[in-house]
Design a protein around this motif. Structure first.
Motif, short mmCIF file in Angstrom:
data_model
loop_
_atom_site.label_atom_id
_atom_site.label_comp_id
_atom_site.label_asym_id
_atom_site.label_seq_id
_atom_site.Cartn_x
_atom_site.Cartn_y
_atom_site.Cartn_z
N GLU A 139 -15.69 8.01 113.15
CA GLU A 139 -14.74 9.09 113.40
C GLU A 139 -13.45 8.55 114.00
O GLU A 139 -12.36 9.08 113.73
CB GLU A 139 -15.37 10.13 114.34
N ILE A 140 -13.56 7.50 114.81
CA ILE A 140 -12.36 6.87 115.39
C ILE A 140 -11.49 6.27 114.27
O ILE A 140 -10.27 6.43 114.24
CB ILE A 140 -12.74 5.77 116.40
N THR A 141 -12.15 5.58 113.34
CA THR A 141 -11.43 4.99 112.20
C THR A 141 -10.77 6.08 111.35
O THR A 141 -9.62 5.93 110.93
CB THR A 141 -12.40 4.17 111.33
N LYS A 142 -11.49 7.16 111.13
CA LYS A 142 -10.95 8.28 110.35
C LYS A 142 -9.75 8.89 111.05
O LYS A 142 -8.73 9.20 110.41
CB LYS A 142 -12.05 9.33 110.15
N THR A 143 -9.86 9.05 112.36
CA THR A 143 -8.75 9.64 113.13
C THR A 143 -7.52 8.75 113.07
O THR A 143 -6.39 9.23 112.97
CB THR A 143 -9.17 9.87 114.59
N HIS A 144 -7.74 7.44 113.14
CA HIS A 144 -6.62 6.50 113.09
C HIS A 144 -5.83 6.68 111.78
O HIS A 144 -4.59 6.72 111.78
CB HIS A 144 -7.14 5.06 113.20
N SER A 145 -6.56 6.81 110.69
CA SER A 145 -5.92 7.01 109.40
C SER A 145 -5.21 8.35 109.34
O SER A 145 -4.08 8.46 108.83
CB SER A 145 -6.97 6.93 108.28
N THR A 146 -5.84 9.38 109.91
CA THR A 146 -5.26 10.72 109.88
C THR A 146 -3.98 10.80 110.69
O THR A 146 -3.01 11.46 110.28
CB THR A 146 -6.27 11.76 110.40
N VAL A 147 -3.95 10.13 111.85
CA VAL A 147 -2.74 10.12 112.67
C VAL A 147 -1.57 9.55 111.87
O VAL A 147 -0.45 10.10 111.89
CB VAL A 147 -2.96 9.30 113.96
N ASN A 148 -1.82 8.47 111.16
CA ASN A 148 -0.76 7.85 110.35
C ASN A 148 -0.31 8.77 109.21
O ASN A 148 0.89 8.89 108.93
CB ASN A 148 -1.23 6.51 109.79
N GLN A 149 -1.27 9.42 108.56
CA GLN A 149 -0.93 10.32 107.46
C GLN A 149 -0.21 11.57 107.97
O GLN A 149 0.69 12.10 107.31
CB GLN A 149 -2.19 10.71 106.69
N LEU A 150 -0.63 12.03 109.14
CA LEU A 150 0.03 13.19 109.74
C LEU A 150 1.49 12.86 110.03
O LEU A 150 2.39 13.66 109.75
CB LEU A 150 -0.72 13.59 111.02
N LYS A 151 1.73 11.68 110.57
CA LYS A 151 3.10 11.23 110.85
C LYS A 151 3.92 11.15 109.56
O LYS A 151 5.08 11.58 109.52
CB LYS A 151 3.07 9.87 111.54
N ASP A 152 3.32 10.63 108.50
CA ASP A 152 4.02 10.53 107.22
C ASP A 152 4.38 11.90 106.67
O ASP A 152 5.47 12.10 106.12
CB ASP A 152 3.15 9.79 106.19
N SER A 153 3.49 12.87 106.83
CA SER A 153 3.76 14.22 106.32
C SER A 153 4.90 14.88 107.08
O SER A 153 5.70 15.64 106.51
CB SER A 153 2.49 15.09 106.39
N ASN A 185 6.80 17.81 104.94
CA ASN A 185 5.86 18.45 104.01
C ASN A 185 4.84 19.24 104.82
O ASN A 185 3.85 18.69 105.31
CB ASN A 185 5.17 17.36 103.17
N LYS A 186 5.10 20.52 104.97
CA LYS A 186 4.25 21.34 105.83
C LYS A 186 2.84 21.50 105.25
O LYS A 186 1.86 21.54 105.99
CB LYS A 186 4.88 22.72 106.03
N GLY A 187 2.73 21.56 103.93
CA GLY A 187 1.41 21.69 103.30
C GLY A 187 0.54 20.48 103.59
O GLY A 187 -0.63 20.61 103.97
N ALA A 188 1.10 19.28 103.43
CA ALA A 188 0.36 18.05 103.71
C ALA A 188 0.04 17.95 105.20
O ALA A 188 -1.04 17.50 105.59
CB ALA A 188 1.17 16.84 103.26
N PHE A 189 0.98 18.40 106.02
CA PHE A 189 0.75 18.36 107.47
C PHE A 189 -0.46 19.23 107.84
O PHE A 189 -1.31 18.81 108.62
CB PHE A 189 1.99 18.84 108.22
#
Length: 245
Positions: free
Chosen positions: A201-215, A220-224
């Motif tokens: 879950e920590i690894t998943k969160t790390h990826s999500t934080v980066n993708q959230l920042k990119d959105s 891009n509110k939909g991606a966010f």
């Protein structure tokens, strides 16, 4: 010669004891005034043994409830915000009983009073800011418990709330700044939460934080919103994993 050696040893030992005595004296009394006024009022550090016990589960419960309050504020659903606030107040009373007189309690009480007034007045910005201030004080309390990452979890969650608030208000400039701050906070606290049983879950969160920042950078509110749902789930799992440990 032997007598002289014994005398020398005795004198040397006496000198060491006198020197050590300087450090054995109690701490100097706190000054009443400094160069620009009174020193900051602060509570003494808790005993060493107390710093290494687990944080009360109530601190984790406060974080879970804060999410409900924030969602109501962010959507201007004041009925939800009021219901969540009532629950938050009740859990705070339980939390205070569990943590005792720690640094951050007074500040949390003050922030709670302001949060109640802001939500009752249906003021969205003030409600958001005072919720962050209240949870920031809970994070400060959590820092007393060195074996529990509750302070770090709240810091990340406050960062998520901040980004979401500005995205919802379409203030992309501030959202970009807050997303970058969130990424920095996450990278700082991540190593302390990397334990067996929650690593995935920590690894998943790390990826999500980066993708959230990119959105957010792409406005891009939909991606966010998709990434926000993912990080809500992951942080919920992380919070429950550490609750009471």
């Amino acid at each position: 010669m032997r007598v002289l050696s014994l005398i020398n040893i005795a004198v040397f030992t006496l000198i060491l004891l006198l020197l050590a005595g300087c450090g054995l004296a109690g701490p100097a009394p706190k000054p009443e005034i400094g160069p620009a006024g009174k020193p900051v009022e602060s509570k003494p550090n808790p005993p060493v043994w107390e710093r290494f016990i687990s944080a009360p589960a109530e601190l984790y419960d406060l974080e879970a409830t804060a999410g409900v309050v924030f969602e109501g504020i962010n959507k201007e659903d004041w009925a939800q915000a009021q219901a969540g606030l009532a629950n938050l107040q009740a859990k705070w009373q339980q939390g205070k009983a569990a943590v005792g007189d720690k640094k951050g309690v007074k500040e949390a009480d003050e922030a709670m009073g302001k949060l109640i007034a802001a939500i009752n007045s249906e003021k969205i910005t003030e409600s958001h800011e005072n919720l962050l201030a209240f949870m920031g004080s809970i994070s400060d309390i959590g820092k007393s418990y060195k074996l529990s990452p509750v302070a770090d979890i709240i810091a990340v969650s406050n960062g998520i709330r901040n980004v979401s608030f500005y995205v919802e208000n379409k203030d992309w400039e501030k959202a970009v700044i807050k997303a970058k701050e969130l990424q920095g906070t996450w990278e700082k606290v991540k190593p302390g939460m990397e334990q067996v049983g929650i690593l995935g879950e920590i690894t998943k969160t790390h990826s999500t934080v980066n993708q959230l920042k990119d959105s957010v950078n792409a406005e891009n509110k939909g991606a966010f919103k998709e990434q926000l749902a993912n990080i809500n789930e992951s942080m919920g799992y992380i919070r429950e994993f550490f609750r009471g440990k």
